[in-house]
Design an enzyme around this catalytic site. Structure first.
Site, PDB file in Angstrom:
ATOM      1  N   GLU A 177       0.878  -1.172   0.000  1.00 32.71           N
ATOM      2  CA  GLU A 177       0.000   0.000   0.000  1.00 32.71           C
ATOM      3  C   GLU A 177       0.906   1.210   0.000  1.00 32.71           C
ATOM      4  O   GLU A 177       1.591   1.476   0.992  1.00 32.71           O
ATOM      5  CB  GLU A 177      -0.927  -0.037   1.214  1.00 32.71           C
ATOM      6  CG  GLU A 177      -2.086   0.931   1.115  1.00 32.71           C
ATOM      7  CD  GLU A 177      -1.719   2.321   1.585  1.00 32.71           C
ATOM      8  OE1 GLU A 177      -1.337   3.155   0.722  1.00 32.71           O
ATOM      9  OE2 GLU A 177      -1.785   2.569   2.788  1.00 32.71           O
ATOM     10  N   CYS A 179      -2.065   8.767   3.148  1.00 29.90           N
ATOM     11  CA  CYS A 179      -1.875   8.244   1.796  1.00 29.90           C
ATOM     12  C   CYS A 179      -3.040   8.562   0.875  1.00 29.90           C
ATOM     13  O   CYS A 179      -2.875   8.601  -0.346  1.00 29.90           O
ATOM     14  CB  CYS A 179      -1.631   6.743   1.844  1.00 29.90           C
ATOM     15  SG  CYS A 179      -2.982   5.815   2.630  1.00 29.90           S
TER      16      CYS A 179
END
Length: 474
Positions: free
Chosen positions: A215, A249
């Site tokens: 990720e 993120c």
């Protein structure tokens, strides 16, 4: 020893790996009830240490660390309510090739998993994927980020307090520790962080044919169409971009604003940011609600991106002030950003937005396509067809319409990126399956007399005609 024999240094974490590998078979056989009890114990330990976790977050990021814990309880409850059903053999559709046999998917653990966590929500990102790993029956080596050492210590204490130290080895330290761990033959590696390290993780995993879950974020765009509600779009972007001072993120990194509303939207955005973080005119740096950058090195990195852009012609519409010693970056908006500027391609991971005007939605899509696929993509519009068009003409790991970053921690949705922004999925059932091996099983009857037919040679002459019959198109 032969003088030409290579010297092989012992891996300092071999004993830990060996212990976890020896533990893995027993964990694979644990029941749903046993795994649920571990998840409950994990959350109870988090709850009992919430004050200390909160203080660690304040010391490292300038915000109460308890805020990062909010998704954990809901995620654990979701797993506990459904895990028994997920663990059962999954029936598959009966197809002609089975010829009456039984077939199903048997979910089994990957084995020994390495979890390399990051620092922006250090306790949450250490523990959230761990929920899936424990629920799937794995043994885990967990390395929290050294960038947030206080939170890393809290993670260690949580695991110890929960009584999970035999199943989960928490290993602290810097890049040298990660490098040593990556040399060990883990069955699966999960990494949350940036592309540069993600490539290293993939290279290391390839040496042992380990599976990977990555990720890695990216340059997330937000499209503000001409019919967007400016007040709503400005408020949501202003709030989300400054979560953990932009160190998320899924934060929008750049805004594509229709040229007809650009000036009005920028004015509204500045108004909202000011109302949120400087309501009394005391300055953004005085705000108790604006977190800080994790350390001075990252603060200087963000400053370098701003300075590079300004030096090449970008215009500061808001902010631009940086105090490295205080780990402070003011909410900043940049205009006139071009492709030769580092900030055009590099994820900022800070409270900085760049503004880009577009004339047509095709122009907006072409602009998005100049960069790798993002983790999140956001569309602000009041028209259903427009929202669908953008979703159909763009690619990203996830998306949201008329909001941003809300797709994280939704247990019923798989969370992850696409190519540069990530590989694999986390959360909920997708997370359980990510850290499991779906073993395909076909069973014939236990009594051969009751089994499906089997054809052995020698074959009759009619067999060729029967094959031709089977090959006839539908």
């Amino acid at each position: 020893m032969n003088q030409y024999s290579p010297v092989v240094e012992a891996n300092p974490y071999q004993d830990i790996f060996d212990r976890l590998q020896a533990r893995a078979p027993a964990l694979a056989r644990t029941t749903a009830a046993e795994r649920i009890a571990k998840l409950r114990a994990l959350y109870q330990a988090v709850y009992e240490l919430r004050a200390e976790i909160g203080q660690a977050g304040h010391d490292e990021l300038g915000m109460d660390g308890k805020m990062h814990l909010i998704p954990l309880k809901g995620e654990i409850d979701f797993f506990c309510e459904r895990l028994e059903g997920w663990m059962g053999n999954e029936a598959v559709e009966d197809v002609p090739a089975l010829m009456g046999r039984k077939a199903y998917i048997h979910w089994e653990p990957k084995g020994v998993v390495l979890h390399l966590s990051t620092w922006n929500s250090p306790v949450l990102i250490s523990l959230s994927p761990l929920i899936s790993m424990i629920a799937s029956g794995n043994a885990v080596a967990l390395k929290p980020s050294e960038v947030a050492p206080l939170s890393a210590e809290m993670v260690r204490q949580v695991i110890e307090k929960a009584g999970l130290a035999d199943d989960v080895a928490v290993i602290t330290g810097g890049p040298d520790v990660a490098q040593a761990l990556l040399k060990l033959p883990f069955n699966h590696i999960c990494y949350v962080g940036n592309n540069r390290v993600g490539r290293l993780v993939m290279e290391a995993a390839a040496q042992h044919f380990a599976g990977v879950t990555l990720e890695m974020g990216g340059k997330n765009p937000a499209v503000i169409e001409r019919d967007a509600d400016l007040d709503d779009a400005a408020g949501k972007i202003a709030f989300v971009r400054h979560l953990i001072a932009g160190q998320v993120c899924l934060c929008p990194d750049y805004l594509l604003v229709h040229e007809s509303i650009k000036d009005a939207y920028v004015a509204k955005l500045i108004e909202k940011i000011t109302a949120f973080y400087n309501p009394n005119g005391e300055g953004f740096q005085a705000s108790a609600d604006l977190p800080r950058i994790v350390n001075e090195r990252h603060t200087l990195r963000i400053k370098a991106l701003i300075d590079d852009a300004v030096g090449k012609g970008a215009r500061i519409l808001m902010g631009g002030e940086v105090d490295p010693a205080a780990k402070y970056v003011a909410p900043t908006i940049l205009d006139n950003v071009t492709e030769d500027m580092e900030i055009f391609q590099e994820e900022v991971f800070g409270p900085v937005l760049t503004i880009h005007a577009f004339a047509t939605r095709e122009d907006a899509v072409r602009e998005i396509a100049k960069r790798p696929k993002p983790l999140g993509l956001y569309i602000f519009t009041q028209d259903r067809e427009t929202a669908d068009w953008y979703i159909d003409h763009t690619r990203s790991g996830s998306a949201a319409v008329n909001n941003a970053a809300i797709q994280a921690n939704v247990a019923t949705l798989p969370f992850g990126g696409s190519n540069h922004s990530g590989i694999g999925r986390l959360g909920g059932k997708a997370g359980f399956q990510e850290f499991s091996n779906g073993r395909a099983v076909v069973e014939d009857a236990l009594d051969p007399a009751q089994g499906a037919p089997m054809f052995y040679p020698p074959f009759p002459a009619e067999a060729a005609a029967y094959v031709d019959f089977l090959l006839i198109p539908n």
